[in-house]
Design a protein around this motif. Structure first.
Motif, PDB file in Angstrom:
ATOM      1  N   TRP A  84       9.020   9.194  -9.798  1.00  0.00           N
ATOM      2  CA  TRP A  84      10.124   8.141  -9.948  1.00  0.00           C
ATOM      3  C   TRP A  84      10.453   7.262  -8.930  1.00  0.00           C
ATOM      4  N   LYS A  85      10.937   6.093  -9.169  1.00  0.00           N
ATOM      5  CA  LYS A  85      11.143   5.016  -8.274  1.00  0.00           C
ATOM      6  C   LYS A  85      12.385   5.413  -7.189  1.00  0.00           C
ATOM      7  N   ASP A  86      13.189   5.988  -7.480  1.00  0.00           N
ATOM      8  CA  ASP A  86      14.294   6.410  -6.661  1.00  0.00           C
ATOM      9  C   ASP A  86      13.840   6.970  -5.362  1.00  0.00           C
ATOM     10  N   LYS A  87      12.876   8.151  -5.860  1.00  0.00           N
ATOM     11  CA  LYS A  87      12.337   8.744  -4.512  1.00  0.00           C
ATOM     12  C   LYS A  87      11.381   7.753  -3.787  1.00  0.00           C
ATOM     13  N   VAL A  88      10.944   7.016  -4.457  1.00  0.00           N
ATOM     14  CA  VAL A  88       9.770   5.992  -3.691  1.00  0.00           C
ATOM     15  C   VAL A  88      10.717   5.021  -2.728  1.00  0.00           C
ATOM     16  N   ALA A 106       0.812  -1.313   0.241  1.00  0.00           N
ATOM     17  CA  ALA A 106      -0.139  -0.018   0.079  1.00  0.00           C
ATOM     18  C   ALA A 106       0.838   1.353  -0.171  1.00  0.00           C
ATOM     19  N   ARG A 107       2.076   1.272   0.996  1.00  0.00           N
ATOM     20  CA  ARG A 107       2.740   2.432   0.723  1.00  0.00           C
ATOM     21  C   ARG A 107       3.350   2.567  -0.501  1.00  0.00           C
ATOM     22  N   PHE A 108       4.003   1.524  -1.096  1.00  0.00           N
ATOM     23  CA  PHE A 108       4.671   1.712  -2.378  1.00  0.00           C
ATOM     24  C   PHE A 108       3.550   2.276  -3.498  1.00  0.00           C
ATOM     25  N   ILE A 109       2.393   1.817  -3.476  1.00  0.00           N
ATOM     26  CA  ILE A 109       1.420   2.392  -4.399  1.00  0.00           C
ATOM     27  C   ILE A 109       1.185   3.695  -4.121  1.00  0.00           C
ATOM     28  N   ASP A 110       1.011   4.240  -3.034  1.00  0.00           N
ATOM     29  CA  ASP A 110       0.859   5.667  -2.553  1.00  0.00           C
ATOM     30  C   ASP A 110       1.762   6.688  -3.031  1.00  0.00           C
ATOM     31  N   LEU A 111       3.165   5.997  -2.591  1.00  0.00           N
ATOM     32  CA  LEU A 111       4.290   6.890  -3.062  1.00  0.00           C
ATOM     33  C   LEU A 111       4.400   6.999  -4.513  1.00  0.00           C
ATOM     34  N   ASP A 112       4.025   5.966  -5.160  1.00  0.00           N
ATOM     35  CA  ASP A 112       4.269   5.613  -6.558  1.00  0.00           C
ATOM     36  C   ASP A 112       3.636   6.861  -7.503  1.00  0.00           C
ATOM     37  N   GLN A 113       2.164   7.258  -6.709  1.00  0.00           N
ATOM     38  CA  GLN A 113       1.311   8.370  -7.391  1.00  0.00           C
ATOM     39  C   GLN A 113       1.081   7.880  -8.852  1.00  0.00           C
ATOM     40  N   ARG A 114       0.678   6.501  -9.051  1.00  0.00           N
ATOM     41  CA  ARG A 114       0.392   6.193 -10.448  1.00  0.00           C
ATOM     42  C   ARG A 114       1.422   6.232 -11.724  1.00  0.00           C
ATOM     43  N   GLY A 115       2.733   6.132 -10.917  1.00  0.00           N
ATOM     44  CA  GLY A 115       3.795   6.406 -11.894  1.00  0.00           C
ATOM     45  C   GLY A 115       4.396   7.775 -12.020  1.00  0.00           C
ATOM     46  N   TYR A 116       3.835   8.815 -11.388  1.00  0.00           N
ATOM     47  CA  TYR A 116       4.188  10.065 -11.535  1.00  0.00           C
ATOM     48  C   TYR A 116       5.397  10.656 -10.562  1.00  0.00           C
ATOM     49  N   GLU A 140      19.172   1.863  -4.203  1.00  0.00           N
ATOM     50  CA  GLU A 140      19.769   1.708  -5.545  1.00  0.00           C
ATOM     51  C   GLU A 140      19.209   0.164  -6.035  1.00  0.00           C
ATOM     52  N   GLU A 141      19.634  -0.857  -5.160  1.00  0.00           N
ATOM     53  CA  GLU A 141      19.198  -1.955  -5.421  1.00  0.00           C
ATOM     54  C   GLU A 141      17.852  -2.511  -5.540  1.00  0.00           C
ATOM     55  N   LEU A 142      17.010  -1.602  -4.663  1.00  0.00           N
ATOM     56  CA  LEU A 142      15.550  -1.861  -4.904  1.00  0.00           C
ATOM     57  C   LEU A 142      14.917  -1.337  -6.292  1.00  0.00           C
ATOM     58  N   LEU A 143      15.657  -0.148  -6.492  1.00  0.00           N
ATOM     59  CA  LEU A 143      15.408   0.287  -7.869  1.00  0.00           C
ATOM     60  C   LEU A 143      15.602  -0.588  -9.103  1.00  0.00           C
ATOM     61  N   ASN A 189       5.254   8.878 -22.013  1.00  0.00           N
ATOM     62  CA  ASN A 189       6.358   9.496 -21.285  1.00  0.00           C
ATOM     63  C   ASN A 189       6.914   8.434 -20.191  1.00  0.00           C
ATOM     64  N   GLY A 190       8.176   8.671 -20.055  1.00  0.00           N
ATOM     65  CA  GLY A 190       8.893   7.542 -19.133  1.00  0.00           C
ATOM     66  C   GLY A 190      10.321   7.363 -19.472  1.00  0.00           C
ATOM     67  N   ARG A 191      10.861   6.514 -18.889  1.00  0.00           N
ATOM     68  CA  ARG A 191      12.276   5.971 -19.187  1.00  0.00           C
ATOM     69  C   ARG A 191      12.471   5.184 -20.499  1.00  0.00           C
TER      70      ARG A 191
END
Length: 224
Positions: free
Chosen positions: A57-61, A45-55, A77-80, A116-118
């Motif tokens: 980027w996962k380094d911050k998450v 749940a926390r990942f999904i909340d922080l991710d903000q539907r992809g808006y 970095e390893e999680l990313l 949009n994206g990497r």
């Protein structure tokens, strides 16, 4: 006459919400030795909340997850990197994706995608869906150096397809980045309905199977 149909990826062709849930549950299981002190549903749940539907980027998450949950034995970095490497194995399309694309190709329509994206990450996901072969051009914002909603990225795609804006439809889930942006570029903007957003728009679809019919309706200038 409509000659080209262009699409967004996330939330339009790729069911990103479902894909993210599949991925983050998998990540929790695979890395349970380091993250298992956090209840699964709380981590997800926390990942999904922080991710903000992809808006976001996962380094911050992942930096935030490590800080909040006191994760040790893993760096952000390893999680990313795990996200970049493994997400493609959890990509889930919206229903009827391939049949819809096959029908459009059978009508000799040009197909394009603007996302949009990497760059490599998005291409990996497109490959995972098995749909790259249907598209005559694919533009990813990182590689183009410009992203939606700027009109230039739409113009580039239309130039590659050698069609005019008036001959083109763009289908996307985001009201501003997709629908309004496409209209600003002179195209017909079609909203792939998403309950998160509210928008008054002339053309919209609930399901991808509606797109071939919608093309005929757009050509006739009727409401849908």
């Amino acid at each position: 006459m409509i000659k080209a149909v262009l699409f967004d990826l996330d939330g339009t062709l790729l069911d990103r919400d479902a894909s993210v849930k599949r991925f983050i549950h998998s990540q929790y299981s695979r890395l349970n030795r380091m993250v298992g002190h956090v209840p699964r549903e709380e981590y997800v749940a926390r990942f999904i909340d922080l991710d903000q539907r992809g808006y976001v980027w996962k380094d911050k998450v992942y930096q935030q997850l490590i800080k909040e949950f006191h994760i040790t034995g893993l760096t952000w970095e390893e999680l990313l990197q795990d996200y970049l490497t493994d997400f493609k194995y959890h990509c889930e399309p919206f229903p009827n994706l391939v049949p819809m694309l096959e029908e459009l190709k059978s009508r000799n329509l040009w197909l394009g995608m603007i996302t949009n994206g990497r760059g490599q990450f998005q291409m990996d996901n497109i490959e995972a869906l098995g749909i790259k072969k249907y598209f005559d051009c694919i533009l990813v914002s990182e590689w183009e150096g410009i992203k939606k909603p700027y009109p230039e990225i739409f113009t580039r795609a239309l130039m590659k397809l050698n069609v005019s804006p008036e001959q083109s439809i763009f289908v996307g889930d985001h009201p501003e980045n997709d629908v309004i942006a496409a209209q600003n570029a002179g195209m017909i903007g079609v909203w792939k309905k998403d309950l998160q957003w509210q928008i008054e728009v002339e053309f919209k679809v609930n399901d991808l199977t509606e797109i071939p019919l919608l093309i005929k309706i757009c050509e006739n200038g009727r409401d849908f």
